[in-house]
Design an enzyme around this catalytic site. Structure first.
Site, mmCIF file in Angstrom:
data_model
loop_
_atom_site.group_PDB
_atom_site.id
_atom_site.type_symbol
_atom_site.label_atom_id
_atom_site.label_comp_id
_atom_site.label_asym_id
_atom_site.label_seq_id
_atom_site.Cartn_x
_atom_site.Cartn_y
_atom_site.Cartn_z
ATOM 1 N N GLU A 12 0.827 -1.108 0.001
ATOM 2 C CA GLU A 12 0.036 -0.211 -0.065
ATOM 3 C C GLU A 12 1.088 1.415 -0.361
ATOM 4 O O GLU A 12 0.241 2.265 -0.758
ATOM 5 C CB GLU A 12 -0.872 -0.179 1.501
ATOM 6 C CG GLU A 12 -1.805 1.377 1.506
ATOM 7 C CD GLU A 12 -2.907 1.140 -0.074
ATOM 8 O OE1 GLU A 12 -3.760 0.101 -0.908
ATOM 9 O OE2 GLU A 12 -3.626 2.171 0.200
ATOM 10 N N HIS B 123 26.134 3.285 2.458
ATOM 11 C CA HIS B 123 25.817 4.427 2.803
ATOM 12 C C HIS B 123 24.742 4.715 3.110
ATOM 13 O O HIS B 123 24.602 5.620 4.508
ATOM 14 C CB HIS B 123 26.691 5.344 1.705
ATOM 15 C CG HIS B 123 26.914 6.668 1.677
ATOM 16 N ND1 HIS B 123 27.717 7.446 1.307
ATOM 17 C CD2 HIS B 123 26.725 7.661 2.341
ATOM 18 C CE1 HIS B 123 27.862 8.248 1.210
ATOM 19 N NE2 HIS B 123 26.618 8.939 1.821
HETATM 20 ZN ZN LIG Z 1 26.258 10.742 3.106
#
Ligand SMILES: [Zn+2]
Length: 233
Positions: free
Chosen positions: A128, A184
């Site tokens: 959803e 990251h």
């Molecule tokens: Zn960053």
């Protein structure tokens, strides 16, 4: 209700610097920009507001922000104490290639985990929350049955060195509402700051859910019903 209701009305904040300070506090509380990580930017006409590099994102003041004029290509506000954010070239790419009005960069653990579990692209469908994600190439949002695809680029030693690969991903994935950076975090943008906030929250929710689905043996981009089959087995 009479005029008392109007007396309590507080107009929405419109100062980009104050909005960035307010939202970075919220993002800090989510664990998205802790330890000075992450960044945020708003484009207001020709001016681009960017949170500085290496600061505690929950303790910033509006005067701490860098303000860059894209027309004169100079900083109109450059706090002496700080360095411009290393995210700046990536935010500028989103402004130029996506006509964004705001960009958010988080080091969300959900984004990092997803980047470790998926290859070149993250995919999820039939959930959803996908309906909160814009189609990007045309008006409107994805439907429940659409697949959200987010490209994943490899990390570099320095944040600014991510810019060429981010620009390439923006070209290769015209429908992508965000870019994941492996090990990251996440870059997200939106037509304005409030849309960027909603998209960032929805994507983070979907990344977290998808990681949990994988751990439960369910394919997040699989057909509806495949998870029931898995359960029966
Ligand atoms: Zn960053």
């Amino acid at each position: 209700m009479g005029s008392d209701t109007n007396a309590q009305y507080v107009p929405e904040e419109t100062d980009p610097a104050k909005i960035i300070v307010e939202l970075c506090k919220l993002f800090y509380a989510q664990g998205w920009v802790t330890g000075t990580a992450g960044g945020m930017s708003i484009k207001d006409g020709d001016l681009v507001y960017v949170a500085p590099s290496g600061v505690q994102k929950e303790r910033m003041n509006p005067v701490d922000l860098f303000v860059y004029d894209t027309k004169s290509k100079t900083y109109v506000s450059k706090p002496e104490l700080y360095k411009p954010s290393a995210c700046t070239p990536l935010f500028m790419a989103c402004y130029e290639q996506r006509r964004a009005g705001a960009c958010i960069h988080t080091h969300s653990q959900n984004a990092v985990m997803a980047s470790l579990l998926w290859g070149r692209e993250f995919r999820i469908a039939n959930i959803e929350q996908v309906k909160a994600i814009p189609k990007v190439v045309e008006p409107g949002n994805l439907s429940f049955f659409d697949t959200l695809v987010i490209p994943i680029i490899e990390n570099t030693a320095h944040e600014e060195d991510l810019a060429p690969d981010l620009e390439k991903a923006l070209l290769e994935y015209p429908m992508a509402p965000a870019v994941l950076v492996r090990r990251h975090g996440l870059y997200v943008w939106g037509a304005n700051v409030w849309k960027a906030k909603i998209i960032n929250e929805a994507i983070d929710y979907l990344l977290e859910l998808a990681v949990k689905m994988r751990h439960a043996g369910i394919d997040p981009a699989g057909d509806i019903g495949s998870e029931q089959l898995t359960r029966k087995i």
